[in-house]
Scaffold this active site. Structure first.
Site, PDB file in Angstrom:
ATOM      1  N   SER A  44       5.860  -5.289  -1.025  1.00 49.36           N
ATOM      2  CA  SER A  44       5.830  -3.873  -1.421  1.00 49.36           C
ATOM      3  C   SER A  44       6.155  -2.952  -0.229  1.00 49.36           C
ATOM      4  O   SER A  44       7.281  -2.981   0.265  1.00 49.36           O
ATOM      5  CB  SER A  44       4.478  -3.573  -2.063  1.00 49.36           C
ATOM      6  N   ALA A  45       5.218  -2.162   0.262  1.00 53.85           N
ATOM      7  CA  ALA A  45       5.495  -1.283   1.410  1.00 53.85           C
ATOM      8  C   ALA A  45       5.999  -2.079   2.614  1.00 53.85           C
ATOM      9  O   ALA A  45       6.876  -1.629   3.358  1.00 53.85           O
ATOM     10  CB  ALA A  45       4.234  -0.497   1.791  1.00 53.85           C
ATOM     11  N   GLY A 100       0.867  -1.179   0.000  1.00 54.53           N
ATOM     12  CA  GLY A 100       0.000   0.000   0.000  1.00 54.53           C
ATOM     13  C   GLY A 100       0.892   1.213   0.000  1.00 54.53           C
ATOM     14  O   GLY A 100       1.880   1.256  -0.723  1.00 54.53           O
ATOM     15  N   GLU A 160       9.165  -6.988  -9.959  1.00 56.32           N
ATOM     16  CA  GLU A 160       7.940  -7.683  -9.567  1.00 56.32           C
ATOM     17  C   GLU A 160       8.064  -9.178  -9.879  1.00 56.32           C
ATOM     18  O   GLU A 160       8.288  -9.548 -11.033  1.00 56.32           O
ATOM     19  CB  GLU A 160       6.730  -7.090 -10.284  1.00 56.32           C
ATOM     20  N   HIS A 196       8.927  -3.141  -6.640  1.00 55.96           N
ATOM     21  CA  HIS A 196       8.329  -2.834  -7.962  1.00 55.96           C
ATOM     22  C   HIS A 196       9.373  -2.202  -8.877  1.00 55.96           C
ATOM     23  O   HIS A 196       9.054  -1.300  -9.645  1.00 55.96           O
ATOM     24  CB  HIS A 196       7.143  -1.873  -7.836  1.00 55.96           C
TER      25      HIS A 196
END
Lengths: 236, 236
Positions: free
Chosen positions: A123-124, A91, A195, A160
Site C-alpha cells: 500500500s503506502a 497506512g 488488491e 488498492h
C-alpha cells in the site's frame, strides 16, 4: 547485487489475515534473510510504531523471520544502510513520506534498494516506490515537503486499485476519473494494482503477479489491462 | 455587510442535473445578483475553463443569472474584488488551491467573502472554505504551496461524506478511518457533509441545510451526528 523488490497493492485481502495471501512468496523473497527492518511510519489508523511493528513481527514469525522497527534505532539512516532486508508497511502515504523526508532517509532508502537490499512494500509502502506519490488514494492529513518519492520503478503506482461500481449513487469521482485527471497535469504512466496483485522487481525486470490483471493508464492512450505474469518495465 | 455563503457538499445529486437540487435556494441566495463570477480552476475530469464555465452558465440561466469565468479577466484579483457574487465549482482541490496560490488570490477571496460578497462553493469550492484542505477526498495530482485554505468557517469540511459500506470487500480505508487519522495529527473539527447537504453561513451563524444529518469529528470525542436545521458555529 540488483534490485529485489515486492511491491504489493495491499497487506491484506478480504477474509484473510495480515500478509497471509502472500506469505509463501515472501518466504522465497526473503529466503536468505534473518531479520527485516520494518518502517512503520505510515501508521494506519494512527497505530503506534510499537504496535504496528508487533503486527509485522507476528506475521513474519510464521516464516521464521525476525522484525525490528526502525523507530527503535538511534540512527534510522544507519539502520537502513545496515538492514538485511526492508519492509515499508501501509497506512497514510502523506505521513510516511513526511517522516522519510524529516529523517532525510529518501536517498539512502533508494540507494540500498537499488543496490540489492530485498524490499517489501504494501500500500503506502508500495506507493513510494513510484516516481511520485501523486496517485495515492490517501487523505492529505499532513503536508510533506515534496510529493517526489523513491523512483525505484519508472512509473507511478495506484495501490488498492478499484473498478467503478456501476450501481453506486455516490457522485464523488471514480478511481479511473481521478487517475485520468492526474494525466491532465503529468505525463508518467500509472499502474493500477488491484488488491491481491503485486509487482516483482528483479534488476530492471518488473513482473505483474497475483490473480488479477493490472490497469494501465498512459498519458496518450485509453486505459488498458495487462495480464498477470506479464512484464511491465517498458511502461515509462 | 456580513458573510453570506452556501457551502455545498456536491454540485449534483444522483439522478438530477447540475445544481438542480439546490436551485430554489440559490435563487434566494443570489436574489439581488445579476452576474456571478465563476472560478472554474478545479476542472473536474480536466474540463477546460471555458467548457466548465458554460456548464455553470447554463445552470444559472434557469434562474436568470449571468455567469462569467474568472479566466476571461485580464486581472483575476480585480475580478474577485469587483464581483457581485462568486461561485467556486468542484473538481480537484489540489488543482484549485494551487491555482489560487499561483494568482495570489487566497487573501482577496477571503476578504471579499468576509465582507459580504455572496458565495457559493460546491465540493472542492466548499473544501477551501475550511481552515485547511487536509480533509479533501481528492487525489494529490499537483503539489500546492500550502494546504492552508480560506478559513471562512472555523473547522474543516469533508464534502461528499460517505458512510462505510458494511458489505464492501475492499480493504482501503473508510472515510471515517481517514478522518480519524487526520485527527491523530490535527486538532480542528471536521464536518462530514453528505451529498445533498449544505451549510448556510450568515455572518457568524452557520446552519446545516438539506435532507441529511452531518457527521461531526472532534479531536477528543467519538464522531456524532447533527440534524439538519441545527447551528454549527460552536464547532471550532
Amino acid at each position: 547485487m540488483m534490485k529485489n523488490m515486492i511491491i504489493a497493492s495491499t497487506s491484506t485481502v478480504f477474509g484473510s489475515g495480515y500478509l497471509e495471501y502472500i506469505l509463501d512468496d515472501l518466504k522465497l523473497h526473503f529466503k536468505a534473510v534473518k531479520t527485516i527492518l520494518f518502517i512503520p511510519y505510515a501508521r494506519p489508523s494512527g497505530i503506534t510504531h510499537d504496535d504496528y511493528t508487533a503486527k509485522a513481527k507476528d506475521a513474519f514469525s510464521k516464516i521464521n523471520i525476525n522484525v525490528e522497527g526502525i523507530h527503535t534505532f538511534k540512527n534510522p539512516k544507519t539502520a537502513i544502510e545496515q538492514a538485511e532486508a526492508i519492509f515499508v508497511g501501509g497506512g497514510n502515504t502523506f505521513v510516511l513520506v513526511s517522516q522519510l523526508y524529516k529523517i532525510k532517509a529518501i536517498e539512502v532508502l533508494t540507494e540500498v534498494v537499488q543496490n540489492g537490499t530485498p524490499y517489501l512494500g504494501t500500500s503506502a509502502g508500495s506507493n513510494i516506490c513510484g516516481l511520485t506519490m501523486n496517485t495515492t488514494n490517501d487523505m492529505p492529513i499532513v503536508y510533506p515537503p515534496s510529493f517526489k518519492t523513491l523512483g525505484l520503478v519508472p512509473f507511478n503506482i495506484n495501490p488498492h486499485y478499484l473498478d467503478s461500481d456501476v450501481n453506486s449513487e455516490h457522485m464523488g469521482e471514480t478511481r479511473e476519473t481521478r487517475i485520468k485527471e492526474f494525466l491532465c497535469y503529468n505525463t508518467q504512466t500509472v499502474v493500477g494494482l488491484r488488491e491481491g496483485s503485486w509487482l516483482q522487481v528483479l534488476g530492471e525486470s518488473i513482473t505483474l503477479k497475483g490473480p488479477f490483471p493490472a490497469r494501465i493508464f498512459k498519458h496518450d492512450l485509453a486505459p488498458y489491462e495487462v495480464e498477470s505474469g506479464k512484464l511491465l518495465e517498458h511502461l515509462t
